[in-house]
Write a protein that holds these residues in place. Structure first.
Motif, PDB file in Angstrom:
ATOM      1  N   GLY A 197       2.904   8.280 -28.735  1.00  0.00           N
ATOM      2  CA  GLY A 197       2.323   9.523 -29.236  1.00  0.00           C
ATOM      3  C   GLY A 197       0.815   9.516 -29.319  1.00  0.00           C
ATOM      4  O   GLY A 197       0.154  10.488 -28.949  1.00  0.00           O
ATOM      5  N   ALA A 198       0.249   8.423 -29.778  1.00  0.00           N
ATOM      6  CA  ALA A 198      -1.205   8.337 -29.940  1.00  0.00           C
ATOM      7  C   ALA A 198      -1.940   8.286 -28.603  1.00  0.00           C
ATOM      8  O   ALA A 198      -3.157   8.477 -28.564  1.00  0.00           O
ATOM      9  CB  ALA A 198      -1.555   7.103 -30.770  1.00  0.00           C
ATOM     10  N   LYS A 199      -1.202   8.071 -27.523  1.00  0.00           N
ATOM     11  CA  LYS A 199      -1.830   7.946 -26.204  1.00  0.00           C
ATOM     12  C   LYS A 199      -1.846   9.261 -25.438  1.00  0.00           C
ATOM     13  O   LYS A 199      -2.243   9.305 -24.281  1.00  0.00           O
ATOM     14  CB  LYS A 199      -1.105   6.869 -25.395  1.00  0.00           C
ATOM     15  CG  LYS A 199      -1.211   5.497 -26.052  1.00  0.00           C
ATOM     16  CD  LYS A 199      -0.393   4.467 -25.333  1.00  0.00           C
ATOM     17  CE  LYS A 199      -0.477   3.136 -26.076  1.00  0.00           C
ATOM     18  NZ  LYS A 199       0.413   2.139 -25.503  1.00  0.00           N
ATOM     19  N   GLY A 200      -1.388  10.331 -26.077  1.00  0.00           N
ATOM     20  CA  GLY A 200      -1.407  11.635 -25.433  1.00  0.00           C
ATOM     21  C   GLY A 200      -0.163  11.890 -24.599  1.00  0.00           C
ATOM     22  O   GLY A 200       0.806  11.143 -24.640  1.00  0.00           O
ATOM     23  N   PHE A 201      -0.209  12.963 -23.827  1.00  0.00           N
ATOM     24  CA  PHE A 201       0.955  13.409 -23.073  1.00  0.00           C
ATOM     25  C   PHE A 201       1.196  12.608 -21.795  1.00  0.00           C
ATOM     26  O   PHE A 201       2.319  12.228 -21.491  1.00  0.00           O
ATOM     27  CB  PHE A 201       0.803  14.897 -22.723  1.00  0.00           C
ATOM     28  CG  PHE A 201       1.955  15.448 -21.934  1.00  0.00           C
ATOM     29  CD1 PHE A 201       3.165  15.721 -22.550  1.00  0.00           C
ATOM     30  CD2 PHE A 201       1.833  15.676 -20.571  1.00  0.00           C
ATOM     31  CE1 PHE A 201       4.242  16.220 -21.821  1.00  0.00           C
ATOM     32  CE2 PHE A 201       2.896  16.176 -19.836  1.00  0.00           C
ATOM     33  CZ  PHE A 201       4.103  16.449 -20.462  1.00  0.00           C
ATOM     34  N   ALA A 202       0.147  12.336 -21.031  1.00  0.00           N
ATOM     35  CA  ALA A 202       0.281  11.796 -19.676  1.00  0.00           C
ATOM     36  C   ALA A 202       0.912  10.409 -19.657  1.00  0.00           C
ATOM     37  O   ALA A 202       0.442   9.480 -20.319  1.00  0.00           O
ATOM     38  CB  ALA A 202      -1.076  11.750 -18.988  1.00  0.00           C
ATOM     39  N   ASN A 203       1.964  10.277 -18.876  1.00  0.00           N
ATOM     40  CA  ASN A 203       2.656   9.002 -18.738  1.00  0.00           C
ATOM     41  C   ASN A 203       1.737   7.929 -18.162  1.00  0.00           C
ATOM     42  O   ASN A 203       1.807   6.769 -18.560  1.00  0.00           O
ATOM     43  CB  ASN A 203       3.889   9.179 -17.844  1.00  0.00           C
ATOM     44  CG  ASN A 203       4.759   7.953 -17.814  1.00  0.00           C
ATOM     45  OD1 ASN A 203       5.200   7.477 -18.844  1.00  0.00           O
ATOM     46  ND2 ASN A 203       5.005   7.431 -16.626  1.00  0.00           N
ATOM     47  N   GLY A 204       0.879   8.304 -17.246  1.00  0.00           N
ATOM     48  CA  GLY A 204      -0.032   7.345 -16.621  1.00  0.00           C
ATOM     49  C   GLY A 204      -0.971   6.679 -17.606  1.00  0.00           C
ATOM     50  O   GLY A 204      -1.454   5.574 -17.367  1.00  0.00           O
ATOM     51  N   ALA A 205      -1.211   7.332 -18.728  1.00  0.00           N
ATOM     52  CA  ALA A 205      -2.069   6.770 -19.772  1.00  0.00           C
ATOM     53  C   ALA A 205      -1.244   6.138 -20.889  1.00  0.00           C
ATOM     54  O   ALA A 205      -1.763   5.827 -21.952  1.00  0.00           O
ATOM     55  CB  ALA A 205      -2.977   7.864 -20.337  1.00  0.00           C
TER      56      ALA A 205
END
Length: 129
Positions: free
Chosen positions: A93-101
């Motif tokens: 969750g803390a890493k945002g939406f994008a799977n790549g990130a």
């Protein structure tokens, strides 16, 4: 054709969760087993880690089997949803939406597909009691 499509989706969801479950429980496919996964859970604040590893691994294994067989899909989808929500809250969750990130995009897809299939039903190519 719809039944074949549902079978394909069910098998893929099932294989994904069998894979993750056996990694956590048995250390297969490059996993760390209960001990190693438990240590990782402890490192992210999930305690007791070994219990969390065993429960999440068992949940993934069981939900994978349910989806492959096409039985008790609402239960399987509920298990998947709980595990994936935990992954979103504690890791992605803390890493945002994008799977790549490292974000939660993939987790949401797994939740949506599992719930969607559970709502539609298993189709003709499933065990029926």
């Amino acid at each position: 054709m719809e039944d074949a499509g549902l079978l394909l989706i069910r098998i893929m969801i099932g294989v994904v969760f069998l894979f993750y479950g056996t990694q956590k429980l048995f250390g297969w496919f490059g996993g760390y087993g209960i001990k190693g996964t438990g240590q990782w859970f402890e490192s992210i604040g999930v305690k007791p880690g070994n219990v969390a590893a065993a429960l999440s691994g068992l949940g993934e294994l069981v939900s994978g089997i349910l989806f492959i067989l096409g039985v008790f899909l609402p239960l399987g989808a509920a298990i998947i949803t709980i595990i994936m929500l935990g992954a979103i809250v504690k890791v992605h969750g803390a890493k945002g939406f994008a799977n790549g990130a490292g974000g939660f995009e993939y987790n949401l897809v797994l939740i949506a597909v599992s719930i969607g299939v559970a709502l539609i039903g298993s189709g003709a190519y499933a065990l029926h009691f």
